[in-house]
Design a protein around this motif. Structure first.
Motif, PDB file in Angstrom:
ATOM      1  N   ASN A 344       0.851  -1.191   0.000  1.00  0.00           N
ATOM      2  CA  ASN A 344       0.000   0.000   0.000  1.00  0.00           C
ATOM      3  C   ASN A 344       0.883   1.236   0.000  1.00  0.00           C
ATOM      4  O   ASN A 344       1.955   1.260   0.594  1.00  0.00           O
ATOM      5  CB  ASN A 344      -0.967  -0.001   1.186  1.00  0.00           C
ATOM      6  N   TYR A 345       0.415   2.266  -0.695  1.00  0.00           N
ATOM      7  CA  TYR A 345       1.163   3.510  -0.871  1.00  0.00           C
ATOM      8  C   TYR A 345       0.230   4.687  -0.606  1.00  0.00           C
ATOM      9  O   TYR A 345      -0.876   4.740  -1.146  1.00  0.00           O
ATOM     10  CB  TYR A 345       1.716   3.628  -2.302  1.00  0.00           C
ATOM     11  N   THR A 346       0.678   5.626   0.184  1.00  0.00           N
ATOM     12  CA  THR A 346      -0.073   6.863   0.391  1.00  0.00           C
ATOM     13  C   THR A 346       0.292   7.825  -0.732  1.00  0.00           C
ATOM     14  O   THR A 346       1.405   8.354  -0.779  1.00  0.00           O
ATOM     15  CB  THR A 346       0.256   7.483   1.758  1.00  0.00           C
ATOM     16  N   ILE A 347      -0.638   8.035  -1.663  1.00  0.00           N
ATOM     17  CA  ILE A 347      -0.389   8.876  -2.833  1.00  0.00           C
ATOM     18  C   ILE A 347      -0.660  10.345  -2.492  1.00  0.00           C
ATOM     19  O   ILE A 347       0.150  11.231  -2.786  1.00  0.00           O
ATOM     20  CB  ILE A 347      -1.249   8.432  -4.018  1.00  0.00           C
ATOM     21  N   THR A 348      -1.808  10.628  -1.892  1.00  0.00           N
ATOM     22  CA  THR A 348      -2.141  11.958  -1.385  1.00  0.00           C
ATOM     23  C   THR A 348      -2.791  11.769  -0.021  1.00  0.00           C
ATOM     24  O   THR A 348      -2.999  10.639   0.439  1.00  0.00           O
ATOM     25  CB  THR A 348      -3.116  12.709  -2.324  1.00  0.00           C
ATOM     26  N   ASP A 349      -3.149  12.873   0.619  1.00  0.00           N
ATOM     27  CA  ASP A 349      -3.809  12.750   1.919  1.00  0.00           C
ATOM     28  C   ASP A 349      -5.204  12.155   1.802  1.00  0.00           C
ATOM     29  O   ASP A 349      -5.797  11.748   2.799  1.00  0.00           O
ATOM     30  CB  ASP A 349      -3.870  14.114   2.618  1.00  0.00           C
ATOM     31  N   GLN A 350      -5.733  12.060   0.556  1.00  0.00           N
ATOM     32  CA  GLN A 350      -7.058  11.492   0.339  1.00  0.00           C
ATOM     33  C   GLN A 350      -7.018  10.149  -0.383  1.00  0.00           C
ATOM     34  O   GLN A 350      -8.053   9.469  -0.469  1.00  0.00           O
ATOM     35  CB  GLN A 350      -7.926  12.464  -0.476  1.00  0.00           C
ATOM     36  N   LEU A 351      -5.859   9.764  -0.908  1.00  0.00           N
ATOM     37  CA  LEU A 351      -5.780   8.578  -1.769  1.00  0.00           C
ATOM     38  C   LEU A 351      -4.683   7.627  -1.305  1.00  0.00           C
ATOM     39  O   LEU A 351      -3.533   8.021  -1.140  1.00  0.00           O
ATOM     40  CB  LEU A 351      -5.511   8.990  -3.219  1.00  0.00           C
ATOM     41  N   THR A 352      -5.066   6.364  -1.110  1.00  0.00           N
ATOM     42  CA  THR A 352      -4.121   5.285  -0.842  1.00  0.00           C
ATOM     43  C   THR A 352      -4.300   4.223  -1.911  1.00  0.00           C
ATOM     44  O   THR A 352      -5.432   3.863  -2.261  1.00  0.00           O
ATOM     45  CB  THR A 352      -4.350   4.664   0.550  1.00  0.00           C
ATOM     46  N   LEU A 353      -3.187   3.734  -2.442  1.00  0.00           N
ATOM     47  CA  LEU A 353      -3.200   2.730  -3.501  1.00  0.00           C
ATOM     48  C   LEU A 353      -2.722   1.398  -2.940  1.00  0.00           C
ATOM     49  O   LEU A 353      -1.699   1.332  -2.254  1.00  0.00           O
ATOM     50  CB  LEU A 353      -2.297   3.164  -4.659  1.00  0.00           C
ATOM     51  N   TYR A 354      -3.467   0.318  -3.233  1.00  0.00           N
ATOM     52  CA  TYR A 354      -3.083  -1.033  -2.829  1.00  0.00           C
ATOM     53  C   TYR A 354      -2.829  -1.847  -4.097  1.00  0.00           C
ATOM     54  O   TYR A 354      -3.636  -1.814  -5.039  1.00  0.00           O
ATOM     55  CB  TYR A 354      -4.202  -1.697  -2.017  1.00  0.00           C
ATOM     56  N   THR A 355      -1.724  -2.595  -4.124  1.00  0.00           N
ATOM     57  CA  THR A 355      -1.399  -3.420  -5.290  1.00  0.00           C
ATOM     58  C   THR A 355      -1.278  -4.880  -4.878  1.00  0.00           C
ATOM     59  O   THR A 355      -0.854  -5.197  -3.761  1.00  0.00           O
ATOM     60  CB  THR A 355      -0.086  -2.966  -5.950  1.00  0.00           C
ATOM     61  N   PHE A 356      -1.635  -5.767  -5.814  1.00  0.00           N
ATOM     62  CA  PHE A 356      -1.582  -7.204  -5.601  1.00  0.00           C
ATOM     63  C   PHE A 356      -1.017  -7.850  -6.863  1.00  0.00           C
ATOM     64  O   PHE A 356      -1.392  -7.483  -7.979  1.00  0.00           O
ATOM     65  CB  PHE A 356      -2.985  -7.770  -5.331  1.00  0.00           C
ATOM     66  N   GLU A 357      -0.102  -8.810  -6.682  1.00  0.00           N
ATOM     67  CA  GLU A 357       0.476  -9.552  -7.811  1.00  0.00           C
ATOM     68  C   GLU A 357       0.941  -8.595  -8.905  1.00  0.00           C
ATOM     69  O   GLU A 357       0.552  -8.701 -10.074  1.00  0.00           O
ATOM     70  CB  GLU A 357      -0.526 -10.571  -8.355  1.00  0.00           C
ATOM     71  N   LEU A 358       1.794  -7.668  -8.520  1.00  0.00           N
ATOM     72  CA  LEU A 358       2.232  -6.587  -9.409  1.00  0.00           C
ATOM     73  C   LEU A 358       3.455  -6.995 -10.216  1.00  0.00           C
ATOM     74  O   LEU A 358       4.414  -7.549  -9.680  1.00  0.00           O
ATOM     75  CB  LEU A 358       2.556  -5.348  -8.570  1.00  0.00           C
ATOM     76  N   GLN A 359       3.429  -6.733 -11.517  1.00  0.00           N
ATOM     77  CA  GLN A 359       4.611  -6.803 -12.376  1.00  0.00           C
ATOM     78  C   GLN A 359       4.447  -5.788 -13.494  1.00  0.00           C
ATOM     79  O   GLN A 359       3.441  -5.798 -14.209  1.00  0.00           O
ATOM     80  CB  GLN A 359       4.831  -8.200 -12.955  1.00  0.00           C
ATOM     81  N   VAL A 360       5.430  -4.886 -13.637  1.00  0.00           N
ATOM     82  CA  VAL A 360       5.357  -3.842 -14.661  1.00  0.00           C
ATOM     83  C   VAL A 360       6.691  -3.734 -15.389  1.00  0.00           C
ATOM     84  O   VAL A 360       7.753  -3.964 -14.810  1.00  0.00           O
ATOM     85  CB  VAL A 360       4.991  -2.459 -14.061  1.00  0.00           C
ATOM     86  N   GLN A 361       6.603  -3.384 -16.671  1.00  0.00           N
ATOM     87  CA  GLN A 361       7.789  -3.053 -17.461  1.00  0.00           C
ATOM     88  C   GLN A 361       7.396  -1.998 -18.482  1.00  0.00           C
ATOM     89  O   GLN A 361       6.809  -2.306 -19.518  1.00  0.00           O
ATOM     90  CB  GLN A 361       8.381  -4.285 -18.152  1.00  0.00           C
ATOM     91  N   PRO A 362       7.720  -0.728 -18.201  1.00  0.00           N
ATOM     92  CA  PRO A 362       7.314   0.351 -19.109  1.00  0.00           C
ATOM     93  C   PRO A 362       8.330   0.666 -20.204  1.00  0.00           C
ATOM     94  O   PRO A 362       8.043   1.469 -21.089  1.00  0.00           O
ATOM     95  CB  PRO A 362       7.161   1.546 -18.161  1.00  0.00           C
ATOM     96  N   PHE A 363       9.517   0.065 -20.150  1.00  0.00           N
ATOM     97  CA  PHE A 363      10.563   0.341 -21.140  1.00  0.00           C
ATOM     98  C   PHE A 363      11.286  -0.964 -21.496  1.00  0.00           C
ATOM     99  O   PHE A 363      11.414  -1.869 -20.670  1.00  0.00           O
ATOM    100  CB  PHE A 363      11.595   1.346 -20.597  1.00  0.00           C
TER     101      PHE A 363
END
Length: 419
Positions: A344-363
């Motif tokens: 979980n990541y606190t993005i703003t004081d109003q938004l928290t993001l939760y990730t599950f089974e994450l894999q990313v490759q943007p480049f």
């Protein structure tokens, strides 16, 4: 980048007209039938870097003299793409959902090397901004969307103001409709009449008391049900339909915004985005929200640099949260980032993001496959050392306290003996 269906997608032949009230275009399919109509005005305000670490602002409007070779129509999606000036473009894509259509995202690209618009710019790149299209939702198929009111879309460096908008994204029978679906801002509000309260008759029998409710017997509030683990979505961005993916992302997402938790549903999600040398974007648009993830790299490592989440909760609360100064999911360029455990990541004081089974490759995606993954700490073999280290530290602290106690007690006894 927008995906094109090879069987039914038609490159558009377009006519642009110089009108005093905006830019008017009609898009025609291969049979020379009108498939998309638009008449609108757009103003841009762009902040850009100049010498001595200063910034300047450029303000310009969408001209009537546009080229739209990139516009396209099919049975379920349409794209209006307007190229203008020296390498600038503005586009909006539409999709059909049942008997309704909507605009999903707006993409604005501006060429900072155009000295006429951006004098003394120290950057010569073409920048791209992708945002959720405002208000254009639940438009009945066979009608035009109309919004005379001004609507400004704000991002970190770019403001776009739309007004006098008239669009029919899916024209039927080669003729634009005279039926209108107006935006909420154009619909006059009906004043609510004042509420009248009935006069309570006086009580004549003072000995008769009203029954008293015992609040202590009220049932306890129903607890909010725990959300299930979100479904893992698999998202790819391609330069065009015939190419392999240039950006890949697999994850399950949950957001907590304004104290409301929502799972992101990948089924029915529209995927778009762009791939660049130093910046890539993934845009996910569902019925409930639009999520824009911007990745950057410094030629050695990539990271999630910005996150923009807009949408509406099930109770109708509209939200828009953005952070453009993140440094998450960092890994070497040419590899992927992986974290199967919940984070979980606190993005703003109003938004928290939760990730599950994450894999990313943007480049650096090759042959449409993830490269070797760099794992997060929670997935690594070293994560089990954390509780051991904590236990060792606590044990050492207890020993220190015990030794200090024994030394202090011994000194106290020595003092008594000397007396």
């Amino acid at each position: 980048m927008y995906r094109y269906a090879s069987s039914v997608l038609f490159l558009a032949s377009v006519f642009a007209f110089q009108l005093s009230h905006g830019t008017e275009v009609t898009v025609k399919d291969k049979d020379n039938n009108i498939c998309l109509y638009a008449n609108l005005m757009v103003n841009f305000s762009v902040s850009y870097d100049v010498a001595d670490n200063k910034s300047a602002s450029a303000m310009f409007e969408l001209p009537a003299d546009v080229k739209t070779e990139g516009s396209a129509c099919d049975n379920t999606s349409s794209t209006l793409k307007l190229d203008f000036g020296e390498g600038h473009s503005w586009s909006v894509n539409f999709t059909i959902n049942g008997k309704k259509y909507q605009a999903d995202t707006i993409t604005f690209s501006y060429n900072l090397s155009d000295a006429t618009v951006f004098p003394k710019s120290v950057v010569n790149d073409t920048e791209t901004v992708i945002v959720k299209a405002p208000q254009i939702t639940d438009v009945s198929v066979g009608t035009c969307y109309s919004c005379k009111s001004k609507d400004t879309i704000e991002t970190e460096s770019v403001n776009q103001t739309l007004w006098n908008v008239l669009i029919q994204a899916f024209v039927m029978n080669n003729s634009t409709s005279k039926n209108i679906t107006s935006c909420a801002a154009d619909v006059p509000t009906t004043p609510v009449p004042p509420t009248t309260h009935p006069t309570t008759a006086p009580v004549t029998n003072s000995s008769t008391a009203a029954p008293v409710t015992n609040s202590s017997t009220a049932p306890p509030p129903t607890p909010t049900p725990t959300l299930p683990t979100p479904t893992t979505g698999k998202y790819n961005v391609k330069p065009d339909e015939n190419s392999t993916a240039c950006l890949m992302a697999n994850f399950g997402l949950r957001i907590s915004v304004k104290s409301v938790e929502m799972n992101f549903e990948p089924n029915g999600t529209t995927v778009s985005g762009s791939c660049g040398v130093n910046s890539s974007q993934l845009v996910l648009t569902s019925n409930a929200m639009t999520i824009i993830l911007t990745f950057t790299n410094d030629t050695k490592k990539f990271r999630l640099h910005a996150l923009n989440v807009t949408g509406k909760t099930s109770s109708g609360v509209v939200f828009s949260e953005v952070n453009t100064n993140l440094s998450l999911w960092e890994a070497a360029v040419g590899s992927s980032y992986m974290c199967n455990k919940e984070q979980n990541y606190t993005i703003t004081d109003q938004l928290t993001l939760y990730t599950f089974e994450l894999q990313v490759q943007p480049f650096g995606v090759k042959k449409g496959l993830f490269s070797t993954a760099e794992e997060c700490f929670l997935d690594s073999d070293l994560s089990f050392l954390v509780p051991i280290a904590v236990g060792v530290a606590l044990s050492f602290l207890i020993i220190l306290v015990l030794i200090s106690y024994l030394i202090g007690r011994r000194k106290s006894r020595t003092g008594y003996q000397s007396v």
